[in-house]
Design an enzyme around this catalytic site. Structure first.
Site, PDB file in Angstrom:
ATOM      1  CB  SER A 429      49.832  -7.388  16.687  1.00 11.20           C
ATOM      2  OG  SER A 429      49.990  -6.351  17.652  1.00 11.20           O
ATOM      3  CE  LYS A 435      37.328   1.330  15.176  1.00 10.30           C
ATOM      4  NZ  LYS A 435      36.740   0.812  16.427  1.00 10.30           N
ATOM      5  CD  GLU A 436      45.634  -1.500  14.786  1.00 10.07           C
ATOM      6  OE1 GLU A 436      45.822  -1.607  16.003  1.00 10.07           O
ATOM      7  OE2 GLU A 436      45.679  -2.466  14.002  1.00 10.07           O
ATOM      8  CG  ASP A 465      43.671 -11.273  14.819  1.00 10.05           C
ATOM      9  OD1 ASP A 465      44.030 -12.385  14.395  1.00 10.05           O
ATOM     10  OD2 ASP A 465      43.068 -11.120  15.884  1.00 10.05           O
ATOM     11  CE  LYS A 665      37.974  -9.242  23.051  1.00  7.07           C
ATOM     12  NZ  LYS A 665      37.415 -10.528  23.545  1.00  7.07           N
ATOM     13  CE  LYS A 666      49.220  -6.805  21.297  1.00  7.19           C
ATOM     14  NZ  LYS A 666      49.659  -5.534  21.925  1.00  7.19           N
ATOM     15  CG  ASP A 690      51.035  -2.169  20.388  1.00  7.34           C
ATOM     16  OD1 ASP A 690      50.925  -3.411  20.409  1.00  7.34           O
ATOM     17  OD2 ASP A 690      50.735  -1.445  21.360  1.00  7.34           O
ATOM     18  CG  ASP A 916      49.538  -5.840  28.744  1.00  7.52           C
ATOM     19  OD1 ASP A 916      48.649  -6.137  29.560  1.00  7.52           O
ATOM     20  OD2 ASP A 916      49.632  -4.701  28.248  1.00  7.52           O
TER      21      ASP A 916
END
Length: 1217
Positions: A429, A435-436, A465, A665-666, A690, A916
């Protein structure tokens, strides 16, 4: 007469999916046919509804024209003009960009395409063969009120070109012609996968008719392409004839095609005679005891049982099925018994200490005594919650040799030795490429594709996403580089298989390498990886320049069109109004607009408003290994002779987002991947990672499967791996490794009902995510749950052979569904609830029992009540086709989850920023167990924020989620009886620990207050007080040493954890409690920014930890700085007052100074982080802290002025104006 449709590069196809309810289509209604029948959905799931025929919804695919400015040609297959008006249509858009398997041709008109669609001139549909290259080169997009388009960039890849690009040349000696593709298991005309060109194939057929590879006769009609579907059915039926299975396997096994087997070939549907010679040849067996199959005495004729006709299975000595896949080892009693004894001693000492404190108040400062006692009682309660779950720690280990022996060696049911392991779908994801960084995500994807797991059983899904074109094109570059990197890893067995981590290692890379070409090929791959990094890093600028160029061209064409219209109307050109600012679109490399998020936000193209997108970057591989060749023959970078060059399936997914819908969201993104993967690959197990956590141990997936497939594995809902991090400073200033949690608390929970889910590095059982109950569970009643009631939630059929023969038609396909009150529903009611719980996709609902069956244990596993036969998964999955992907598009729409139980009971649970923990809690609450798998070599490694501000915000998010859990129905106080008592305590502590920060703040200020006032928490330092305090301290130190002993951590790591517990408890945790209360009381929504991931740069050693020294202002820094300043000033004031006092009270000074020193020692890493590299601290930190310190000092002067001060200030005491 039908003719082929040749689509130019950049063309688009519109696909309209309409539901037809219970009526047959006519040949001219636009429904695509295949071999005279309806097009079949070819994912592993059977394409049928569990309900009746009248309630089934069968998707049909229609092609209709779409007009765009590109001037492409389109073919209409609609039978009537009013088709779109008479049916209820759902539209999807399909774009096909260049991929590693499909490159853009120089001229689209110069190459003929093996079009995926064949049609009649009168509009009737003809046979269609879905090509692998067609699917892997297609972006499927769609969503709310959107047309379905097929944007094909290059449809010209014929079979010869595909064979050449995949190194599928003729293997006959002296021939290098491209091999032709057929329906064999390996892509060639024979099931053995031997590659041969048409000329050599014709010579072989004319000579003896035998395959040069396996020396077996070619199957009839294998040289034609029109009957490819029938050939697959014949070959699969031949395998079925040799593998008699139970009725359950006939319905859900991958061995059985969803097409009806042909009855030709003399078998008549009955099992064929076992070919002993062929079995010996394919398994490379030899005559001798234990190798050959011996005839059954007195039963030479064909039997009607489940065995081979005339033969019985080889003698089973029990060594293969009895040897366990895993073992559980308890901690040595020489360590564990003293550990438990010290917990009991400290608990008793705390009881005596608190009793003495309550009975001996300090009359000189009652308020100080009351505050201190309240904090100490809470600390004792918090310590008890933390220590009770640590009473039963265990260690686990897996045996990979037994796994390979049981699932990958030839057997009677699996003579070729194909892998019988279940499939795994890997989820990665990402949400923001800024940022990633895409290069970090690319390294994670490459490590997954190179994992040591059967290629045909592995599928990787990337969830973007943000819908960014940068992520999409970076993934395409990753798929291209994987064709070099993955074979290199398999050939030389390198570890780790993440290129950035591998090439960045400091150790000797030549260790244990014996191949002479390793150094040369490593140098080539390293150079190729450097070029790959440059290409990925240059993508943002390339996309921007490309988009600017296309947008400028669009503006010029719009202006020219406006001028032409004005000239036609006779308007003066100078009087034309200024053209309105055109929308700045983001363009793909083929000249079409990106359907996702644009660089400049626009309607239907922003982060929260874009269509759903799916593209299979790498199509599903063949079942037979595809061996490479020398670089001169294959055109590759390295010599891959004898190396399997297949790649797992790789899919890009970006779910649809629209305004007015809660996307969660996630958790919402992960649930979208669950549905997409169920339709496209349907692996019974799911691994989620991740984007910055790569596979550090290529055998980690196999170790996880050991726990899932061993005895009792059918009760395991997930296998959690510990999180390990790279890029942490050597001193681990902010306890980023978090080893006390991962190596102490999680190991301890593994001895109870299992560790909690921590968000990444976890292998799930798909049916557990679907909300089903385990096959067996235990309810705990009575005091501390000591009375146990065992529940059998699945009927114990398929245990013995007689049960399998007599009750195979009555066995339950799925675990039972239970309502919120844990009331079990019957089979009919459960089946009726499936569509309402899981959504309207009949294909998805039909995939549920398939996933449940494939995830079962083997029948010969001890204790397996419902198992699958060996060899049931040792066959290829069916190919991927367009209507399957179109169905996957429908399940990622923004409205699919409406009026379903997704996010409430099914999948990742919504409503918390720590989804989670809640997801794992729900599974444990239903009676599932989990396993903690600590591998000798770290399974996964990731990155962690080393900057102080980022670390505090990360802890703030976790603590806020815990507060949400405490105030929700997920509080462990409301857990079901199926959860063990100590497991409840552990989950209750998860929701309770942030509230400790309130008492910690008070206790950190009490030493300063004591020093300012000259009072202490006790009236005098009594010997009893000091003795009890000494016992409590010594037992705490001994407990820490024993924890270090059985967990394997170091004393330095334990101390860093204690320091950051105080830092987080005085900064992030109080803010989390405040935010949680605001959400519960006032309904204030909580939003968090994504944690930035460090990029993979080539910085020197000096800049490796540059972020560690950056100081970024945050309101979370104010409380710790205030506490440090107040305690430092208090020590100075108290010391001066004692030195110059006529009657110094050294005991009170020492007591207060000791506790102040304790506070300052714990906050030392925080103070060091504030100083930065050059000692620069934001001025606002000192201003705020100074103001708060002055306010506290003035308040204290008002509350307790010094002796004689009242007379000096007028006798009336101090008063504010």
């Amino acid at each position: 007469m039908s003719r082929r449709l040749s689509l130019p590069a950049g063309s688009q196809v519109t696909v309209t999916v309409s539901p037809t309810r219970g009526k047959a289509e006519s040949p001219g209604d636009g429904v695509i046919k295949r071999s005279g029948g309806r097009i079949g959905l070819t994912s592993p799931a059977p394409r049928h509804s569990l309900g009746g025929a009248g309630s089934s919804t069968i998707p049909t695919v229609q092609l209709s024209p779409v007009r765009r400015s590109g001037g492409s040609r389109y073919a209409s297959l609609d039978g009537g003009a009013g088709a779109d008006d008479s049916a209820e249509f759902v539209h999807y858009t399909v774009h096909i960009p260049p991929t590693p398997e499909r490159t853009v041709a120089a001229s689209a008109d110069s190459v003929d395409a093996p079009a995926p669609t064949a049609y009649d001139e009168d509009g009737g549909a003809a046979g269609v063969r879905a090509q692998r290259s067609y699917i892997s080169g297609t972006i499927f997009t769609g969503g709310l009120n959107q047309a379905t388009r097929g944007h094909v960039l290059n449809t010209s890849a014929n079979s010869a070109a595909v064979a050449a690009s995949a190194n599928m040349s003729c293997k006959m000696r002296g021939c290098d012609m491209p091999a032709f593709l057929s329906s064999g298991a390996g892509g060639g005309p024979c099931d053995c996968g031997f590659m041969i060109c048409r000329e050599c194939y014709a010579d072989c057929v004319a000579a003896a008719g035998n395959c040069p590879g396996c020396k077996e006769p070619y199957s009839a009609g294998s040289d034609t392409d029109d009957d490819g579907e029938d050939d697959e059915a014949v070959s699969s039926s031949e395998e079925r004839d040799q593998l008699p299975l139970t009725s359950m396997a006939k319905r859900f096994s991958l061995i059985h095609s969803m097409k009806m087997p042909s009855n030709n070939g003399g078998g008549g549907g009955k099992p064929a005679e076992f070919d002993h010679a062929r079995w010996l040849f394919e398994t490379k067996g030899t005559y001798g005891y234990g190798n050959a199959l011996w005839p059954k005495d007195g039963h030479g004729g064909g039997g009607g049982g489940g065995g081979f006709s005339g033969f019985e299975e080889p003698p089973n000595f029990g060594s293969r099925c009895r040897r366990p896949l895993t073992r559980k080892t308890s901690i040595s009693q020489a360590i564990l018994s003293p550990y438990r004894l010290l917990i009991a001693i400290r608990l008793v000492a705390l009881g005596f200490f608190l009793t003495w404190r309550i009975r001996h108040p300090n009359p000189e400062a009652v308020w100080l005594w009351a505050l201190s006692v309240t904090c100490e009682v809470w600390f004792a309660f918090s310590w008890l919650l933390d220590s009770l779950p640590k009473l039963c720690p265990i260690h686990r280990a897996a045996d990979l040799d037994v796994l390979a022996e049981r699932f990958e060696l030839p057997t009677a049911r699996n003579p070729k030795g194909h892998s019988d392991l279940p499939g795994i779908d890997v989820f990665v994801s990402t949400a923001d490429p800024e940022k990633e960084p895409p290069l970090v995500t690319a390294n994670t994807i490459l490590s997954i594709l190179a994992a040591d797991y059967p290629v045909e059983k592995l599928a990787c899904y990337l969830s973007d996403d943000g819908g960014a074109l940068l992520t999409f094109e970076a993934l395409a570059e990753t798929a291209s580089f994987a064709r070099t990197w993955v074979p290199f890893c398999r050939k030389h067995g390198v570890e780790p298989r993440c290129p950035e981590a591998y090439f960045g290692q400091k150790r000797d890379f030549l260790r244990n390498k014996v191949r002479v070409d390793f150094v040369r090929e490593r140098r080539k791959v390293k150079r190729e990886y450097d070029e790959f990094k440059v290409r990925v890093n240059s993508l943002p600028e390339a996309i921007r320049r490309r988009s600017d160029a296309y947008n400028a061209g669009e503006e010029l064409r719009a202006r020219r069109r406006q001028q032409e219209e004005a000239m036609a109307a006779g308007t003066i050109l100078g009087a034309l109004p200024e053209a309105a600012g055109a929308v700045k679109a983001t363009w793909m490399s083929d000249g079409s607009q990106w359907p996702g998020t644009w660089l400049t936000s626009a309607p239907d193209h922003s982060r929260g408003d874009h269509a759903g997108i799916i593209q299979a970057m790498l199509a599903p591989p063949t079942s037979e290994p595809v061996l490479g060749a020398e670089p001169a023959e294959s055109g590759g970078l390295i010599d891959t002779t004898g190396v399997d060059i297949r790649l797992p399936m790789l899919v890009y997914v970006s779910r649809e987002k629209r305004p007015g819908y809660d996307h969660n969201k996630k958790a919402g993104a992960m649930n979208a991947l669950v549905r997409t993967s169920a339709i496209m690959s349907n692996g019974p197990f799911i691994l989620n990672l991740d984007c910055d956590h790569y596979v550090h141990n290529s055998a980690a997936l196999r170790e996880g499967m050991c726990f899932m497939l061993d005895r009792g594995g059918d009760r395991v809902c997930y296998v959690q791996f510990p999180q390990r991090f790279e890029g942490i400073d050597p001193n681990d200033r902010y306890a980023n490794h978090n080893l006390v949690f991962f190596d102490v608390a999680m190991r301890a929970m593994d001895g109870l009902q299992g560790p909690m889910y921590v968000g990444t590095g976890c292998v799930f059982r798909r049916t557990a995510l679907y909300g089903f109950s385990p096959p067996r569970a235990t309810e705990h009643h009575g005091w501390l749950g000591r009375r146990k009631i065992k529940l059998l939630l699945r009927k114990p059929t398929m245990g013995k052979k007689t049960d399998r023969e007599n009750n195979s038609d009555k066995e339950m396909m799925l675990p039972p569904i239970e309502d919120d009150a844990f009331q079990q529903l019957d089979d009919i009611e459960s089946s009726a609830l499936l569509p309402r719980r899981f959504g309207s996709s009949a294909t998805f609902v039909a995939s549920i029992p398939v996933a449940e069956y494939q995830g079962r244990l083997l029948q010969d596993t001890p204790g397996a009540h419902q198992g699958r036969p060996a060899g049931a998964l040792a066959v290829p999955r069916e190919p991927l086709d367009a209507d399957t992907v179109a169905e996957a598009i429908s399940v990622i729409s923004c409205f699919y989850e409406d009026k379903t139980e997704w996010g409430r009971r099914i999948g990742w649970i919504y409503g918390s920023v720590t989804e989670d923990v809640v997801t794992g809690y729900r599974m444990h609450n239903r009676g599932w167990r989990s396993v903690y798998c600590v591998t000798r070599r770290d399974a996964f490694r990731g990155t962690a924020p080393i900057n102080l501000t980022d670390r505090l915000h990360q802890v703030l998010r976790w603590a806020t989620g815990s507060v949400e859990i405490f105030f929700s129905r997920n509080n462990a106080l409301f857990a079901s009886p199926r959860m063990k008592f100590l497991q409840r305590v552990a989950y209750f502590n998860v929701g309770m620990y942030p509230f400790t920060s309130i008492f910690l703040l008070v206790y950190c200020v009490l030493p300063a207050v004591s020093l300012f006032s000259g009072k202490f928490i006790v009236q005098s330092l009594n010997a009893t007080f000091l003795a009890l305090l000494l016992v409590i301290t010594i037992t705490l130190c001994l407990l820490a040493l024993l924890e270090i002993k059985w967990s394997g951590i170091t004393l330095h790591e334990w101390w860093r954890n204690e320091q950051f517990w105080v830092i987080g408890g005085t900064s992030a945790h109080p803010a989390a409690v405040l935010q949680g209360l605001l959400k519960v009381i006032a309904g204030v929504d909580i939003s968090f920014t994504l944690t930035s991931k460090p990029g993979t740069g080539d910085d020197g050693e000096e800049d490796a930890f540059a972020e560690l020294y950056e100081v970024r202002w945050s309101f979370l820094m104010v409380p710790p700085v205030t506490i440090m300043m107040v305690n430092a000033v208090a020590v100075a004031v108290a010391s001066a007052r004692t030195l110059y006092s006529e009657f110094p009270q050294w005991s009170k000074l020492l007591g207060g100074a000791f506790f102040s020193f304790w506070v300052l020692c714990h906050l030392y890493p925080f103070a060091k982080g504030l100083l930065g590299r050059r000692g620069r601290v934001p001025t606002i930190v000192f201003v705020w802290s100074g103001l708060i310190s002055m306010t506290i000092s003035l308040l204290w002067v008002y509350i307790s002025p010094p002796a004689g001060a009242r007379e000096l200030i007028g006798g009336g005491g101090f008063s504010f104006p």
